[in-house]
Scaffold this active site. Structure first.
Site, short mmCIF file in Angstrom:
data_model
loop_
_atom_site.label_atom_id
_atom_site.label_comp_id
_atom_site.label_asym_id
_atom_site.label_seq_id
_atom_site.Cartn_x
_atom_site.Cartn_y
_atom_site.Cartn_z
N GLU A 1 0.84 -1.20 0.00
CA GLU A 1 0.00 0.00 0.00
C GLU A 1 0.87 1.25 0.00
O GLU A 1 0.57 2.23 -0.68
CB GLU A 1 -0.94 -0.02 1.21
CG GLU A 1 -2.02 -1.10 1.15
CD GLU A 1 -1.53 -2.49 1.51
OE1 GLU A 1 -0.36 -2.62 1.97
OE2 GLU A 1 -2.28 -3.47 1.34
N HIS B 1 -12.02 -6.39 7.25
CA HIS B 1 -12.73 -6.20 5.98
C HIS B 1 -14.00 -5.39 6.21
O HIS B 1 -14.95 -5.48 5.44
CB HIS B 1 -13.08 -7.55 5.32
CG HIS B 1 -11.88 -8.39 5.00
ND1 HIS B 1 -11.24 -9.14 5.95
CD2 HIS B 1 -11.19 -8.55 3.84
CE1 HIS B 1 -10.20 -9.76 5.39
NE2 HIS B 1 -10.15 -9.42 4.12
#
Lengths: 410, 335
Positions: free
Chosen positions: B57, B126
């Protein structure tokens, strides 16, 4: 082995602490001229020897030897020496100005002047450097305005960054010098992205990323190598190994028994380890890497072996963690003196020229400082107006910032 | 269109219109994204415009900052908002501050897409709603659509915007609206008026909220999935709530909020994110500051609990219509 002795934690230490002498044998030196010069399309895996040895051109007598000796004309050599001297003189002046409280902070690059100076000469206009706070020599080799630099250092009303940044955190787009951030290593991966952009657009420009030995421990170092390798980005990844990260010896950054250049090979990047105090070697290696990048052959990692001769910053006292006379024992010497010796040997330079140039530079820098101080100093005011503090946070000032500006009464 | 198709259409439109737009992220290229949001784009525009990225990321956002500094307009994806943390330094210290610290010499016109939000049994990593991590950062814009029409129009507006934008996509709304009634079948976007999405170019302006339900009794400030939960709560309690979908979380549309609360005199703030120092705290403070003399009751906050997002306890955690409705009643002066 059935016997289990208690485990011990290994914490690397420098050999030299205050009061004793550093044993520089860990440096993995090599004789000038001994390292081979491969073609620019060399496979990354075939550079392991070059990542483990030391590429050097100037020998102890100041002669340029071996396959890396570049073909530089005398004008450029003299300009290189002058740019190094200018960097050093500028640094010395600014340290004094900091002590006089004209600026809050300064970082000199004493002993590392060859790296940025020679590197800048090997790049082309339009290429972009992503420097750390110790690559001011890149700007010197670009003949960038000293007045503008000093105005930034003084955070005065002519500061191009409007007083928003700490001194030394220059940003000079026109000179291919990306905005410096206080956050270490972030620019290393941004350089890769800039290079990817150049490749995406089918441009011919390349990027050059900069990082110190200590900051290689940051995750962005690894990230930059991975992305540069994956996308074969036209980037030069420069690791300036000056042996110290503030008080921390390079072994604690992961340099014990391994070179930083070897990290590049492990990531699939052609890598070189170069004498950072050898102007000619710096130029030649930079030129080689730039050619490689521009020919779309991919990235190059270069470890520049040098020594941080000065304090980390004006807030640092190195005598508390390393020998006071350490630089005089550093085997790769002083980059200014080495190029001076080389040029003198070639009959391109003399002690008189050196002294005259030194005088000229002092005068130039003093004049620039005087001019810059006319626009204000930290001690004597005339900082950029407080209203400008709210600008450039966004492209257009949002409502909440307009309200806050109003509330602040400026 | 579903929200997924609308987002893909936005990227398609912008890839077509602006040669400087590039799209990349994990699994974004050949495969078309784990949520199909970039399906077919690489085949259409080529690998130099739409491509797969390493699982990093920090690398994705960091290279995007470099590309933006060059002059491209990268639209990058973080697979789940829960995984933006490794890119924090590049987002907060770099993208957000590039323009400021360089006095405009370098800018970061880039969009970071992140699927966010819970209600899908996503567990701890999530389901998160990290918008307050971004709204606190000066220099960033944070945006969250709640329907396909807005999703496309807002995403196009974000890509065109010259500031760095965090574009949060409630994945619970990808295929249809969701009002928190997890035991009822989900209605697809094809049966919803906001699933009507123009094929071509259009924008939904940033910094502009939308009143999705006009009402006189109280003002609800919501965004993302909570817009539908608030609508269900209004329906089920019979309280005439005025529901505002913020759309742009920060900078926000203060006028719409203030005008509404001045009219209703009551305010309920709803978000999925955890409560303490969540964005709701900022909303409460703004309402208090600007509508103090019109307020007839304390401002209510219905949020996720101050715990990591659990798996088995999903519906006890998720602020559903019952909890939101109860807050409506409290705001109206009931028990």
């Amino acid at each position: 082995m059935s016997q289990s002795k208690p485990l011990t934690l290994h914490v690397p230490e420098p050999t030299g602490r205050p009061g004793c002498q550093t044993d520089f044998s860990y440096l993995r030196l090599a004789a000038a001229g001994s390292a081979r010069k491969p073609p620019v399309d060399v496979a990354a895996a075939d550079t392991f020897d070059l990542a483990s040895t030391l590429i050097r051109v100037l020998d102890d007598a100041g002669h340029a030897v071996g396959p890396w000796a570049p073909d530089l004309d005398s004008e450029l050599l003299r300009f290189g020496l002058r740019s190094m001297m200018k960097t050093r003189t500028f640094d010395a002046r600014m340290v004094i100005a900091q002590r006089q409280k004209k600026m809050s902070f300064y970082m000199s690059s004493l002993g590392e002047e060859a790296i940025g100076t020679a590197h800048a000469l090997a790049l082309q206009d339009g290429d972009m450097n992503f420097p750390t706070y110790r690559q001011q020599s890149l700007l010197m080799a670009k003949n960038f305005s000293l007045v503008e630099m000093i105005c930034q250092l003084l955070s005065n009303e002519r500061d191009p960054l409007k007083g928003r940044q700490l001194p030394v955190m220059y940003s000079v787009r026109e000179a291919g010098f990306f905005t410096i951030s206080g956050n270490l290593a972030t620019q290393f991966v941004q350089a890769v992205g800039w290079a990817m952009a150049s490749a995406i657009k089918g441009d011919t420009k390349i990027a050059s990323g900069w990082i110190g030995d200590g900051a290689t421990a940051e995750s962005d170092f690894n990230t930059a190598l991975t992305f540069a390798h994956v996308y074969r980005a036209p980037v030069i990844l420069n690791v300036v190994n000056n042996q110290w990260a503030i008080s921390t010896f390079q072994a604690l950054a992961g340099g014990e028994s391994v070179t930083f250049a070897a990290r590049g090979v492990g990531s699939g990047i052609a890598s070189l380890r170069v004498d950072g105090n050898d102007f000619l070697a710096v130029y030649a290696a930079s030129r080689w890497a730039a050619e490689r990048a521009r020919a779309n052959l991919g990235p190059t990692l270069i470890e520049w072996v040098t020594y941080r001769a000065g304090p980390h910053s004006t807030s640092d006292d190195p005598s508390k963690y390393r020998p006071a006379d350490d630089w005089s024992h550093f085997p790769l010497g002083d980059p200014v003196e080495r190029l001076r010796q080389h040029l003198t040997g070639l009959g391109l330079w003399s002690d008189e020229q050196h002294a005259a140039t030194q005088q000229e530079l002092e005068a130039e820098i003093v004049a620039a400082q005087k001019q810059a101080e006319q626009f204000g100093t930290l001690a004597h005011g005339r900082a950029p107006g407080a209203a400008s503090m709210f600008e450039d946070v966004y492209k257009d000032m949002p409502e909440h910032l307009r309200r806050q500006r109003q509330q602040s009464g400026v | 269109m579903t929200m997924i198709q609308a987002l893909r259409s936005a990227m398609d439109v912008m890839l077509e219109r602006d040669p400087d737009v590039v799209i990349y992220g994990q699994d974004v290229g050949y495969f078309g994204g784990v949520f199909r949001c970039t399906d077919g784009l690489q085949a259409k525009y080529g690998k130099s415009r739409v491509f797969d990225a390493p699982i990093s990321e920090g690398g994705i956002v960091g290279t995007a900052v470099g590309m933006a500094a060059y002059g491209l307009r990268p639209v990058v994806e973080i697979q789940f908002a829960d995984y933006f943390y490794p890119a924090s330094d590049q987002i907060v210290s770099e993208a957000a501050r590039l323009r400021y610290r360089s006095a405009g010499q370098f800018t970061a016109a880039m969009t970071i897409r992140m699927p966010c939000g819970g209600g899908i049994y996503g567990g701890q990593t999530h389901s998160q709603s990290p918008e307050a991590m971004f709204t606190h950062v000066c220099g960033l814009r944070t945006v969250m659509p709640s329907n396909p029409y807005d999703a496309k129009g807002l995403l196009i507006a974000c890509i065109e915007n010259d500031d760095p934008v965090i574009f949060l996509e409630p994945k619970r709304l990808y295929n249809g609206p969701f009002d928190g009634h997890h035991d009822m079948p989900v209605v697809p976007w094809s049966k919803h008026p906001l699933g009507e999405v123009p094929e071509g170019y259009y924008t939904v302006p940033l910094d502009s909220a939308k009143v999705v339900r006009e009402g006189a009794a109280l003002t609800v400030i919501a965004y993302g999935t909570m817009v539908y939960v608030a609508e269900a709560a209004a329906r089920e309690t019979g309280i005439d709530a005025e529901i505002i979908d913020l759309r742009s979380i920060w900078p926000l549309d203060l006028n719409t909020i203030v005008n509404s609360v001045k009219k209703t005199g009551r305010c309920v703030v709803v978000h999925e994110a955890t409560r303490t120092s969540g964005f709701g705290a900022e909303l409460c403070a703004l309402v208090q500051e600007h509508c103090f003399y019109q307020l007839e009751a304390p401002i209510e906050r219905v949020t996720g609990w101050d715990t990591p997002y659990p798996h088995a306890q999903e519906w006890a955690y998720f602020p559903g219509p019952e909890r939101v409705g109860a807050a409506f009643k409290r705001a109206m002066g009931g028990a």
